[in-house]
Design an enzyme around this catalytic site. Structure first.
Site, PDB file in Angstrom:
ATOM      1  N   ASP A 125     -21.797 -30.255  -4.144  1.00 56.79           N
ATOM      2  CA  ASP A 125     -21.941 -28.895  -4.663  1.00 56.79           C
ATOM      3  C   ASP A 125     -23.389 -28.474  -4.429  1.00 56.79           C
ATOM      4  O   ASP A 125     -24.313 -29.178  -4.833  1.00 56.79           O
ATOM      5  CB  ASP A 125     -21.629 -28.905  -6.162  1.00 56.79           C
ATOM      6  CG  ASP A 125     -21.577 -27.505  -6.762  1.00 56.79           C
ATOM      7  OD1 ASP A 125     -22.355 -26.631  -6.327  1.00 56.79           O
ATOM      8  OD2 ASP A 125     -20.764 -27.304  -7.678  1.00 56.79           O
ATOM      9  N   GLU A 202     -14.877 -31.386   4.446  1.00 56.71           N
ATOM     10  CA  GLU A 202     -15.359 -31.021   5.770  1.00 56.71           C
ATOM     11  C   GLU A 202     -14.237 -30.445   6.634  1.00 56.71           C
ATOM     12  O   GLU A 202     -14.430 -29.473   7.365  1.00 56.71           O
ATOM     13  CB  GLU A 202     -15.976 -32.234   6.463  1.00 56.71           C
ATOM     14  CG  GLU A 202     -16.544 -31.924   7.828  1.00 56.71           C
ATOM     15  CD  GLU A 202     -17.292 -33.100   8.429  1.00 56.71           C
ATOM     16  OE1 GLU A 202     -17.871 -32.925   9.512  1.00 56.71           O
ATOM     17  OE2 GLU A 202     -17.299 -34.182   7.809  1.00 56.71           O
TER      18      GLU A 202
END
Length: 261
Positions: A125, A202
């Site tokens: 984050d 990802e």
């Protein structure tokens, strides 16, 4: 709590590769494995590498498969996510990968000075509103220094233009030695077998056409670390809550690119 989560927690309690210490144990002192990971679990003197905020543990497992002569520990506070990687390690009988369920904020209670050679931070984050919660902030780097060898390596792989720009500025300001720094990994010609290990997050970012950024730098023990005093545009393609991902139509031209020097 859903039945699926309860089952995962029950599984984790039986996995040899998973370490979970009750809070009262940690609150009263150090982790019982501190300084003993290689001797008591891995039973070798190979370098110890951490994946912090490991989520499902894709990097820890992928690296462990590629480098059997290094030891890997995935660290995360959320056990239900970690279950995926831990299950794979158990099923494949991988002797060089383990998982530790704990808060990264107390990582220095888990590992002894100089016990760790490298740290991977994969898609954390970005914490755009809270500097001291960013995993590459001076607060966390100071903690990493407590467990890394002098000049130990830190890898950051991120989709976030904000976090990439911040980390790039911090590394430059503090004169930390850099091996690789790219705002577009998969078009840089630098991606190799290691860097092409893809995490759950990802894959989502790549599907949305976002670029992946990567910085590999060294963290010497000497020198006072300073925070960069710069204004950085916030990422526009997701909310501050990491769990919510906006759709591609929210992107504006250039939003997926990190600012260049």
């Amino acid at each position: 709590m859903g039945k699926n989560k309860l089952k995962k927690f029950a599984d984790m309690a039986t996995y040899h590769c998973v370490f979970q210490f009750p809070w009262n144990v940690l609150d009263s002192g150090e982790c019982p494995m501190r300084g003993k990971w290689r001797s008591d679990y891995f039973h070798n003197d190979n370098p110890l590498v951490l994946e912090l905020g490991c989520g499902k543990g894709e990097y820890a497992v992928g690296l462990g498969q590629r480098f059997p002569h290094k030891n890997y520990i995935g660290v995360d506070i959320k056990g239900a996510r970690m279950w995926t990687g831990a299950k794979m390690v158990e099923e494949q009988g991988m002797p060089n990968v383990a998982f530790l369920r704990t808060s990264i904020e107390i990582i220095d209670r888990m590992f002894a000075p100089g016990e760790v050679s490298e740290i991977w931070i994969t898609f954390p984050d970005p914490q755009m509103r809270k500097v001291n919660k960013r995993l590459t902030s001076t607060r966390f780097l100071a903690n990493y220094r407590k467990i890394l060898t002098d000049g130990g390596i830190v890898h950051l792989k991120t989709d976030s233009p904000f976090l990439y720009t911040y980390t790039h500025a911090l590394v430059e300001l503090n004169g930390l030695p850099v091996d690789i720094d790219t705002a577009d990994l998969y078009h840089s010609g630098l991606a190799d077998d290691i860097l092409e290990i893809k995490t759950h997050y990802e894959k989502q970012w790549l599907e949305r056409g976002l670029t992946i950024k990567y910085i590999k730098f060294h963290l010497p023990q000497a020198g006072e670390l300073q925070e960069p005093d710069i204004e950085i545009p916030h990422d526009t393609y997701r909310s501050y809550n990491r769990g919510y991902i906006e759709m591609p139509q929210h992107l504006q031209p250039g939003d997926a690119e990190a600012p260049h020097d």
